[in-house]
Design a protein around this motif. Structure first.
Motif, PDB file in Angstrom:
ATOM      1  N   LYS A  11     -25.762  26.410  43.736  1.00  0.00           N
ATOM      2  CA  LYS A  11     -24.544  26.395  42.764  1.00  0.00           C
ATOM      3  C   LYS A  11     -24.291  28.125  42.402  1.00  0.00           C
ATOM      4  CE  LYS A  11     -23.410  23.584  39.361  1.00  0.00           C
ATOM      5  NZ  LYS A  11     -24.344  22.811  38.375  1.00  0.00           N
ATOM      6  N   GLU A  30     -18.416  28.434  37.165  1.00  0.00           N
ATOM      7  CA  GLU A  30     -19.430  27.815  35.819  1.00  0.00           C
ATOM      8  C   GLU A  30     -20.012  26.388  35.855  1.00  0.00           C
ATOM      9  OE1 GLU A  30     -23.052  27.082  35.292  1.00  0.00           O
ATOM     10  OE2 GLU A  30     -23.032  28.965  36.644  1.00  0.00           O
ATOM     11  N   TRP A  31     -19.328  25.122  36.111  1.00  0.00           N
ATOM     12  CA  TRP A  31     -19.764  24.179  34.894  1.00  0.00           C
ATOM     13  C   TRP A  31     -20.747  23.932  34.682  1.00  0.00           C
ATOM     14  CZ3 TRP A  31     -14.978  22.355  34.800  1.00  0.00           C
ATOM     15  CH2 TRP A  31     -13.514  22.312  36.359  1.00  0.00           C
ATOM     16  N   ASP A  32     -22.133  24.179  34.570  1.00  0.00           N
ATOM     17  CA  ASP A  32     -23.300  23.991  33.644  1.00  0.00           C
ATOM     18  C   ASP A  32     -22.732  25.011  32.166  1.00  0.00           C
ATOM     19  OD1 ASP A  32     -24.189  22.757  35.805  1.00  0.00           O
ATOM     20  OD2 ASP A  32     -25.382  24.982  35.836  1.00  0.00           O
ATOM     21  N   PHE A  34     -20.248  23.955  30.010  1.00  0.00           N
ATOM     22  CA  PHE A  34     -19.462  22.744  30.040  1.00  0.00           C
ATOM     23  C   PHE A  34     -19.674  22.293  28.553  1.00  0.00           C
ATOM     24  CE2 PHE A  34     -16.768  18.955  29.416  1.00  0.00           C
ATOM     25  CZ  PHE A  34     -15.643  19.329  31.037  1.00  0.00           C
ATOM     26  N   TRP A  99     -21.285  16.845  38.553  1.00  0.00           N
ATOM     27  CA  TRP A  99     -21.457  17.809  38.510  1.00  0.00           C
ATOM     28  C   TRP A  99     -22.422  19.053  37.266  1.00  0.00           C
ATOM     29  CZ3 TRP A  99     -23.681  19.088  42.389  1.00  0.00           C
ATOM     30  CH2 TRP A  99     -24.723  20.732  43.223  1.00  0.00           C
ATOM     31  N   SER A 100     -22.284  18.885  36.477  1.00  0.00           N
ATOM     32  CA  SER A 100     -21.883  19.786  35.207  1.00  0.00           C
ATOM     33  C   SER A 100     -23.586  19.433  34.677  1.00  0.00           C
ATOM     34  CB  SER A 100     -21.519  20.173  34.517  1.00  0.00           C
ATOM     35  OG  SER A 100     -21.636  20.449  33.015  1.00  0.00           O
ATOM     36  N   THR A 101     -24.576  20.756  34.742  1.00  0.00           N
ATOM     37  CA  THR A 101     -25.712  20.269  34.186  1.00  0.00           C
ATOM     38  C   THR A 101     -26.120  19.799  33.378  1.00  0.00           C
ATOM     39  OG1 THR A 101     -27.212  21.822  35.608  1.00  0.00           O
ATOM     40  CG2 THR A 101     -27.961  21.041  33.963  1.00  0.00           C
ATOM     41  N   SER A 102     -24.952  20.448  32.165  1.00  0.00           N
ATOM     42  CA  SER A 102     -24.736  19.998  30.590  1.00  0.00           C
ATOM     43  C   SER A 102     -24.208  18.606  30.508  1.00  0.00           C
ATOM     44  CB  SER A 102     -24.930  20.843  29.957  1.00  0.00           C
ATOM     45  OG  SER A 102     -23.082  21.253  30.896  1.00  0.00           O
ATOM     46  N   ASN A 103     -23.321  18.472  31.597  1.00  0.00           N
ATOM     47  CA  ASN A 103     -22.560  17.400  30.912  1.00  0.00           C
ATOM     48  C   ASN A 103     -23.913  15.942  31.788  1.00  0.00           C
ATOM     49  OD1 ASN A 103     -21.004  18.535  30.038  1.00  0.00           O
ATOM     50  ND2 ASN A 103     -19.260  18.671  32.226  1.00  0.00           N
ATOM     51  N   GLN A 149     -26.190  13.924  40.325  1.00  0.00           N
ATOM     52  CA  GLN A 149     -25.868  14.877  39.777  1.00  0.00           C
ATOM     53  C   GLN A 149     -25.341  15.018  40.972  1.00  0.00           C
ATOM     54  OE1 GLN A 149     -27.952  18.808  38.868  1.00  0.00           O
ATOM     55  NE2 GLN A 149     -25.951  19.424  38.303  1.00  0.00           N
TER      56      GLN A 149
END
Ligand SMILES: C[S@@+](CC[C@H](N)C(=O)[O-])C[C@H]1O[C@@H](n2cnc3c(N)ncnc32)[C@H](O)[C@@H]1O
Length: 262
Positions: A11, A30-32, A34, A99-103, A149
């Motif tokens: 990533k 930068e999906w993280d 989100f 995919w997003s770590t925060s989600n 993930q």
């Protein structure tokens, strides 16, 4: 399992400040950055009439699909539990692939014991007797839910018996070809004849989550239906116009149900 997004490889590490405006491909975003709470505040804190109608139709579709003890999947779950709730009475397992770590972090907490935000959504489900028979949906999700993930572009083939993918194909990139590929990967991940529900935003060119911008692709109805028809049959299409609008531009929400060709 942690899998790679569209282009493969690791990533990209960029700060939220460097998130690019619409015009990006999936692997560049930068999906993280989100923020699930900001996304919920904007989209789901109040149950809107459009989501209610989409949930009702999804519920009735799965209730009529003769599913039981099924291995289910929700792809790109983000910070929305209602597609997962629509699968709950029929599920042996539900894989929430995001995919997003925060989600992913948010989803793990919600699977353990989901917030009261989602109670009105379950109430809509429970208007149907099949769902009403499930007396403790919170505990049931904790039992059957599994968060991973996983990128939509890396889903295994023919792995699930039923699936949902809501507001993902339209909202993970500004690239039309990636939207098409996301739909095709999702349908291919289902075993032949598996029932599915896909929702997309039509006409969206991007969206904000808190202070971050994310790309979208302005899909049109006929193209989405054609993409789905390539990998599915018994298709039913319903369009909702959100009022008030939830994204910039003249957007509408398309729900497509059907069965995967596999
Ligand atoms: C607009 S949100 C939709 C979230 C949720 N399904 C809903 O109905 O509101 C798009 C989601 O796709 C996720 N996503 C982005 N790239 C992805 C990828 N390659 N594979 C799976 N999910 C991805 C994002 O992190 C985000 O949660």
């Amino acid at each position: 399992m942690a899998m790679t997004p569209a282009a493969g490889g690791s990533k990209p590490l960029t700060s939220p400040a460097s998130i690019r405006a619409p015009g990006t491909v999936n692997a560049e975003v930068e999906w993280d950055g989100f923020d699930p709470q900001a996304y919920i505040r904007h989209n789901y804190a109040e149950l809107r009439d459009d989501d209610r109608e989409i949930l009702r139709r999804t519920r009735d579709f799965f209730a009529g699909a003769e599913l039981s003890d099924a291995c289910c999947v929700d792809v790109g779950s983000g910070a929305n539990l209602y597609p997962t709730l629509s699968l709950l009475p029929f599920a042996h397992t539900i894989d929430l692939c995001e995919w997003s770590t925060s989600n992913v972090r948010w989803l793990r907490q919600q699977v353990d014991s989901y917030d009261t935000t989602w109670d009105p959504y379950w109430q809509v489900c429970a208007e149907h007797p099949t769902y009403a028979a499930l007396t403790d949906p919170r505990r049931c999700l904790a039992k059957v839910g599994r968060v991973s993930q996983t990128s939509v572009f890396d889903l295994p083939t023919h792995a699930w018996d039923a699936g949902t993918m809501f507001f993902v194909a339209c909202s993970i990139s500004a690239d039309r070809a990636e939207a098409e590929r996301a739909i095709s990967r999702f349908l291919r991940a289902l075993r032949p004849d598996s029932p599915f529900a896909v929702a997309v935003m039509l006409g969206s060119t991007g969206y904000h989550v808190g202070r971050c911008s994310f790309p979208a692709v302005a899909l049109v109805r006929s193209e989405v239906v054609a993409d789905i028809a390539t990998g599915a049959y018994d298709i039913d299409v319903h369009e909702e116009r959100p009022r008030p609008q939830i994204r910039d531009g003249d957007v509408s929400m398309l729900l497509i149900t059907g069965r995967a060709r596999g």
